[in-house]
Design a protein around this motif. Structure first.
Motif, PDB file in Angstrom:
ATOM      1  N   UNK A 206       0.828  -1.207   0.000  1.00  0.00           N
ATOM      2  CA  UNK A 206       0.000   0.000   0.000  1.00  0.00           C
ATOM      3  C   UNK A 206       0.862   1.257   0.000  1.00  0.00           C
ATOM      4  N   UNK A 207       1.933   1.250   0.802  1.00  0.00           N
ATOM      5  CA  UNK A 207       2.819   2.420   0.849  1.00  0.00           C
ATOM      6  C   UNK A 207       3.539   2.615  -0.487  1.00  0.00           C
ATOM      7  N   UNK A 208       3.970   1.517  -1.085  1.00  0.00           N
ATOM      8  CA  UNK A 208       4.660   1.624  -2.373  1.00  0.00           C
ATOM      9  C   UNK A 208       3.711   2.176  -3.437  1.00  0.00           C
ATOM     10  N   UNK A 209       2.496   1.660  -3.485  1.00  0.00           N
ATOM     11  CA  UNK A 209       1.537   2.106  -4.501  1.00  0.00           C
ATOM     12  C   UNK A 209       1.070   3.538  -4.258  1.00  0.00           C
ATOM     13  N   UNK A 210       1.145   3.995  -3.012  1.00  0.00           N
ATOM     14  CA  UNK A 210       0.807   5.404  -2.741  1.00  0.00           C
ATOM     15  C   UNK A 210       1.787   6.334  -3.443  1.00  0.00           C
ATOM     16  N   UNK A 211       3.038   5.907  -3.542  1.00  0.00           N
ATOM     17  CA  UNK A 211       4.044   6.722  -4.223  1.00  0.00           C
ATOM     18  C   UNK A 211       4.209   6.386  -5.682  1.00  0.00           C
ATOM     19  N   UNK A 212       3.870   5.134  -6.050  1.00  0.00           N
ATOM     20  CA  UNK A 212       3.986   4.664  -7.441  1.00  0.00           C
ATOM     21  C   UNK A 212       2.654   4.024  -7.832  1.00  0.00           C
ATOM     22  N   UNK A 213       1.636   4.842  -8.126  1.00  0.00           N
ATOM     23  CA  UNK A 213       0.283   4.303  -8.334  1.00  0.00           C
ATOM     24  C   UNK A 213       0.184   3.245  -9.433  1.00  0.00           C
ATOM     25  N   UNK A 214       1.048   3.305 -10.433  1.00  0.00           N
ATOM     26  CA  UNK A 214       1.002   2.317 -11.508  1.00  0.00           C
ATOM     27  C   UNK A 214       1.818   1.068 -11.189  1.00  0.00           C
ATOM     28  N   UNK A 215       2.468   1.069 -10.043  1.00  0.00           N
ATOM     29  CA  UNK A 215       3.312  -0.055  -9.672  1.00  0.00           C
ATOM     30  C   UNK A 215       4.752   0.149 -10.106  1.00  0.00           C
ATOM     31  N   UNK A 216       5.624  -0.736  -9.625  1.00  0.00           N
ATOM     32  CA  UNK A 216       7.052  -0.652  -9.952  1.00  0.00           C
ATOM     33  C   UNK A 216       7.372  -1.605 -11.100  1.00  0.00           C
ATOM     34  N   UNK A 217       8.497  -1.352 -11.741  1.00  0.00           N
ATOM     35  CA  UNK A 217       8.906  -2.197 -12.870  1.00  0.00           C
ATOM     36  C   UNK A 217       9.554  -3.496 -12.419  1.00  0.00           C
ATOM     37  N   UNK A 218      10.179  -3.460 -11.251  1.00  0.00           N
ATOM     38  CA  UNK A 218      10.876  -4.639 -10.779  1.00  0.00           C
ATOM     39  C   UNK A 218      10.903  -4.697  -9.267  1.00  0.00           C
ATOM     40  N   UNK A 219      11.099  -5.915  -8.734  1.00  0.00           N
ATOM     41  CA  UNK A 219      11.244  -6.138  -7.297  1.00  0.00           C
ATOM     42  C   UNK A 219      12.512  -6.931  -7.068  1.00  0.00           C
ATOM     43  N   UNK A 220      13.359  -6.435  -6.173  1.00  0.00           N
ATOM     44  CA  UNK A 220      14.497  -7.180  -5.657  1.00  0.00           C
ATOM     45  C   UNK A 220      14.138  -7.536  -4.221  1.00  0.00           C
ATOM     46  N   UNK A 221      13.823  -8.814  -3.986  1.00  0.00           N
ATOM     47  CA  UNK A 221      13.229  -9.219  -2.710  1.00  0.00           C
ATOM     48  C   UNK A 221      14.293  -9.608  -1.691  1.00  0.00           C
ATOM     49  N   UNK A 222      15.021  -8.615  -1.221  1.00  0.00           N
ATOM     50  CA  UNK A 222      16.072  -8.861  -0.255  1.00  0.00           C
ATOM     51  C   UNK A 222      15.584  -9.383   1.075  1.00  0.00           C
ATOM     52  N   UNK A 223      14.330  -9.096   1.431  1.00  0.00           N
ATOM     53  CA  UNK A 223      13.769  -9.548   2.706  1.00  0.00           C
ATOM     54  C   UNK A 223      13.119 -10.918   2.609  1.00  0.00           C
ATOM     55  N   UNK A 224      13.133 -11.531   1.421  1.00  0.00           N
ATOM     56  CA  UNK A 224      12.581 -12.878   1.196  1.00  0.00           C
ATOM     57  C   UNK A 224      11.116 -12.928   1.620  1.00  0.00           C
ATOM     58  N   UNK A 225      10.318 -12.039   1.037  1.00  0.00           N
ATOM     59  CA  UNK A 225       8.885 -11.961   1.337  1.00  0.00           C
ATOM     60  C   UNK A 225       8.093 -12.881   0.418  1.00  0.00           C
ATOM     61  N   UNK A 226       8.347 -12.792  -0.884  1.00  0.00           N
ATOM     62  CA  UNK A 226       7.687 -13.680  -1.832  1.00  0.00           C
ATOM     63  C   UNK A 226       6.424 -13.131  -2.444  1.00  0.00           C
ATOM     64  N   UNK A 227       5.435 -14.016  -2.656  1.00  0.00           N
ATOM     65  CA  UNK A 227       4.239 -13.717  -3.437  1.00  0.00           C
ATOM     66  C   UNK A 227       3.508 -12.445  -3.014  1.00  0.00           C
ATOM     67  N   UNK A 228       3.515 -12.139  -1.724  1.00  0.00           N
ATOM     68  CA  UNK A 228       2.715 -11.025  -1.219  1.00  0.00           C
ATOM     69  C   UNK A 228       3.143  -9.680  -1.781  1.00  0.00           C
ATOM     70  N   UNK A 229       4.330  -9.629  -2.417  1.00  0.00           N
ATOM     71  CA  UNK A 229       4.788  -8.365  -3.006  1.00  0.00           C
ATOM     72  C   UNK A 229       4.311  -8.177  -4.440  1.00  0.00           C
ATOM     73  N   UNK A 230       3.756  -9.211  -5.055  1.00  0.00           N
ATOM     74  CA  UNK A 230       3.388  -9.125  -6.471  1.00  0.00           C
ATOM     75  C   UNK A 230       2.417  -7.984  -6.785  1.00  0.00           C
ATOM     76  N   UNK A 231       1.471  -7.646  -5.897  1.00  0.00           N
ATOM     77  CA  UNK A 231       0.571  -6.537  -6.230  1.00  0.00           C
ATOM     78  C   UNK A 231       1.275  -5.193  -6.438  1.00  0.00           C
ATOM     79  N   UNK A 232       2.513  -5.066  -5.965  1.00  0.00           N
ATOM     80  CA  UNK A 232       3.252  -3.813  -6.175  1.00  0.00           C
ATOM     81  C   UNK A 232       3.853  -3.725  -7.565  1.00  0.00           C
ATOM     82  N   UNK A 233       3.870  -4.843  -8.312  1.00  0.00           N
ATOM     83  CA  UNK A 233       4.491  -4.892  -9.638  1.00  0.00           C
ATOM     84  C   UNK A 233       3.495  -4.556 -10.738  1.00  0.00           C
ATOM     85  N   UNK A 234       3.980  -3.863 -11.749  1.00  0.00           N
ATOM     86  CA  UNK A 234       3.205  -3.650 -12.964  1.00  0.00           C
ATOM     87  C   UNK A 234       3.000  -4.980 -13.692  1.00  0.00           C
ATOM     88  N   UNK A 235       1.975  -5.036 -14.522  1.00  0.00           N
ATOM     89  CA  UNK A 235       1.848  -6.177 -15.429  1.00  0.00           C
ATOM     90  C   UNK A 235       3.114  -6.257 -16.276  1.00  0.00           C
TER      91      UNK A 235
END
Length: 313
Positions: A206-235
């Motif tokens: 939610x915080x990421x999308x507040x600043x990047x409403x269209x989503x981000x181009x890529x995710x580097x998952x250093x915290x090993x979160x996994x699937x739950x971060x996918x909504x922050x990514x663009x198609x």
């Protein structure tokens, strides 16, 4: 020589000091000995010890020695480096599967793993870098984002994420970093354009999308979160996963890259030089004697403080 053995899969209490014969020169053709001064405690060590990767390691069973990152002094000559040279590197534990890691006084190393450590870089600092820098650089290689693209980096307060922020910023990416509260100003100095504080994955998205409403181009998952971060990514975005048990299932044409770093001594030498010149900043959380390895694992699992825990040997 002293080593730390995993005596069975389980909690930190399964780590036990033991003695094994010290390697003798020439015993293993093509390899050289390094007398270690410091070794890093990595998330992979915790997960292996807990048995999360028992299937992945196949026939290898306890007792075995953990450890990937190391810094110490070369005992045998290699081209361009004499005995006594200060060196660092990482042992590709998963690829070798010998059960001989870096929680030990002396290790066998392939010469191509080894990078010289500048005189003004402490062994403890040098040992925080090898696997983390390789993971960050090779993860960014796999993402292959163009300059100007937006990258979300989780775990940016820890060493892998912190290095990913710096490498990504240097490559011209717009970085959104997820970090511990209080680290925001420093991460902006290190190259993050936006910093959001840690929380549940849903809160972070939610915080990421507040600043990047269209989503981000890529995710580097250093915290090993996994699937739950996918909504922050663009198609059609791209996701770098750092643990085999946290690789998201693809959706919306998202490309997922599972990253397992391999040694790259040339890049490591460059990164160590940048650390010496204060052009690259790593983070050491704690320095503890080898005998306190169980407590080191407890602190790492508890998130005692962000950064690499280093074992002094």
């Amino acid at each position: 020589m002293r080593v730390v053995e995993v005596t069975a899969y389980g909690g930190p209490e399964v780590l036990s000091m033991a003695r094994r014969p010290e390697p003798a020169a020439g015993e293993v053709p093509g390899k050289v000995r390094v007398r270690l001064k410091a070794a890093g405690v990595n998330q992979a060590d915790l997960r292996i010890r807990a048995g999360l990767y028992a299937d992945a390691v196949g026939a290898l069973k306890p007792p075995f020695v953990l450890g990937t990152d190391f810094a110490g002094r070369l005992l045998d000559p290699v081209p361009g480096m004499e005995p006594g040279t200060r060196v660092a590197g990482f042992h590709p534990w998963f690829e070798a599967l010998t059960g001989d890691g870096t929680y030990a006084e002396v290790i066998w190393a392939e010469p191509e793993w080894l990078a010289p450590v500048p005189d003004d870089v402490d062994f403890t600092v040098a040992a925080s870098l090898p696997l983390a820098s390789a993971t960050a650089q090779q993860g960014l290689d796999r993402l292959a984002l163009p300059a100007g693209a937006t990258l979300l980096v989780t775990g940016a307060s820890a060493v892998v994420g912190r290095l990913a922020v710096q490498y990504a910023s240097a490559a011209g990416l717009r970085v959104v970093a997820v970090a511990h509260e209080g680290d925001e100003a420093e991460l902006r100095v290190l190259g993050a354009e936006q910093v959001v504080t840690r929380g549940t994955p849903e809160d972070v998205v939610a915080k990421v999308l507040a600043g990047e409403p269209e989503g981000v181009d890529g995710v580097f998952d250093g915290a090993i979160v996994g699937d739950a971060l996918l909504p922050a990514l663009k198609d059609g975005g791209v996701f770098a996963a750092l643990a085999p048990d946290r690789v998201p299932v693809t959706e919306r044409d998202v490309r997922v890259e599972a990253v397992r770093a391999v040694p790259d001594a040339a890049r490591l030498a460059e990164s160590l030089r940048k650390v010496a010149d204060r052009e690259l900043i790593t983070r050491v959380a704690d320095v503890m004697p080898l005998e306190e390895v169980a407590e080191a694992h407890r602190r790492a699992e508890a998130g005692h403080r962000p950064g690499r825990i280093i074992l002094m040997i």
